[in-house]
Design a protein around this motif. Structure first.
Motif, short mmCIF file in Angstrom:
data_model
loop_
_atom_site.label_atom_id
_atom_site.label_comp_id
_atom_site.label_asym_id
_atom_site.label_seq_id
_atom_site.Cartn_x
_atom_site.Cartn_y
_atom_site.Cartn_z
N GLY A 39 0.90 -1.16 -0.14
CA GLY A 39 0.18 -0.21 0.18
C GLY A 39 0.76 1.45 -0.08
O GLY A 39 0.23 2.40 0.29
N THR A 42 -0.17 3.93 -2.87
CA THR A 42 -1.67 4.34 -2.57
C THR A 42 -1.39 5.34 -1.40
O THR A 42 -1.97 6.45 -1.44
CB THR A 42 -2.67 3.19 -2.17
OG1 THR A 42 -2.58 2.44 -3.18
CG2 THR A 42 -3.87 3.77 -1.80
N ASN A 45 0.17 8.84 -2.54
CA ASN A 45 -0.63 9.61 -3.23
C ASN A 45 -2.03 10.00 -2.34
O ASN A 45 -2.24 11.33 -2.53
CB ASN A 45 -1.22 8.87 -4.24
CG ASN A 45 -0.08 8.84 -5.29
OD1 ASN A 45 -0.10 9.46 -5.90
ND2 ASN A 45 0.48 7.49 -5.62
N PRO A 199 -6.84 3.64 3.50
CA PRO A 199 -5.80 4.26 2.87
C PRO A 199 -6.02 5.91 3.80
O PRO A 199 -4.91 6.38 3.98
CB PRO A 199 -5.77 4.37 1.57
CG PRO A 199 -6.29 3.28 1.33
CD PRO A 199 -7.21 2.77 2.18
#
Ligand SMILES: Nc1ncnc2c1ncn2[C@@H]1O[C@H](COP(=O)(O)OS(=O)(=O)O)[C@@H](OP(=O)(O)O)[C@H]1O
Ligand SMILES: Nc1ncnc2c1ncn2[C@@H]1O[C@H](COP(=O)(O)OP(=O)(O)O)[C@@H](O)[C@H]1O
Length: 220
Positions: A39, A42, A45, A199
């Motif tokens: 992850g 992800t 970002n 996330p």
């Protein structure tokens, strides 16, 4: 005679402190490390997006993307630059190529940091010594190591690019976590249980940590 050490460091006209004053926040490197599929991209970002929404200057350096350009694999350079060049400067996944990958990214991330920007790096960076070397080149407090701690089983189940399947089938060799090592950080600034939370929730933890460290101002 060797001439390659006759290189002088130039101080910049605009200092880091001036830039940080202009930006209203400090520069730093947030170094996400973890298995493929844990992850990292992800998270980098989502954090980048949250920072942009607050007017913070940040940039993402992502393993898959950087390996298309600055740190391209030998196979990607062969056609444009020829075999000898590709073999010498292209980077694959041997321990020494990963070491050079991380060294170059560390240097680029440091430039962003010195320009008063928050660099978010998303590389597996499996070797502790390579990450610690990047840390050692930076000022105290500039390197924030974030362990994206997702169990191998979860990463393998996600397998968004089908790489674990190929590694298990022996079609990719030296795949991290399968037949190549991953050395978890011994004292990361932050550990995220990334298999158990969204996330957005994890990115919120990163932002809170940056405020706590005085890198970001308290939000209004
Ligand atoms: N052998 C092997 N081992 C691990 N990963 C592999 C390998 N071959 C290709 N890939 C793909 O390359 C991405 C990892 O690149 P990195 O630059 O982050 O790796 S490293 O830090 O140099 O170890 C990684 O991307 P992420 O899944 O985003 O981590 C993979 O998509
Ligand atoms: N916190 C999370 N919970 C559930 N799925 C996630 C989470 N973070 C990432 N993913 C998913 O896992 C996969 C791998 O994520 P990615 O960010 O590409 O990992 P990495 O950069 O570490 O290889 C993607 O399909 C992504 O959508």
């Amino acid at each position: 005679m060797e001439n390659d050490t006759n290189i002088t460091w130039h101080e910049h006209r605009v200092t880091r402190e001036e830039r940080e004053r202009l930006h209203g926040h400090r520069g730093c490197v947030i170094w996400f490390t973890g298995l493929s599929g844990s992850g990292k991209s992800t998270l980098a970002n989502v954090v980048d997006h949250m920072l942009a929404a607050r007017g913070i200057k940040s940039a993402v350096l992502d393993g898959d993307n950087v390996r298309h350009g600055l740190n391209a694999a030998p196979g990607m350079l062969k056609e444009s630059h020829g075999e000898a060049f590709a073999d010498r400067f292209g980077l694959g996944f041997s321990a020494i190529d990963r070491e050079e990958n991380i060294r170059r990214i560390g240097a680029v991330a440091q430039l962003f940091c010195e320009a008063g920007t928050i660099a978010l790096t998303a590389f597996i960076s499996p070797y502790r010594i390579d990450r610690d070397r990047v840390r050692a080149t930076m000022r105290e407090g500039d390197f924030i190591e974030v362990f994206v701690d997702t169990p191998l089983e979860v990463c393998e189940q996600r397998d968004p690019k089908g790489l674990y399947k190929k590694a298990r089938a022996g079609q990719i060799r030296h795949f991290t976590g399968i037949d190549d090592p991953y050395e978890a950080p011994s004292a990361p600034e932050l550990t995220l249980r990334a298999g158990e939370h969204t996330p957005e929730a994890l990115a919120g933890e990163v932002i809170d940590d940056l405020v706590k460290r005085g890198i970001l101002p308290e939000s209004d």
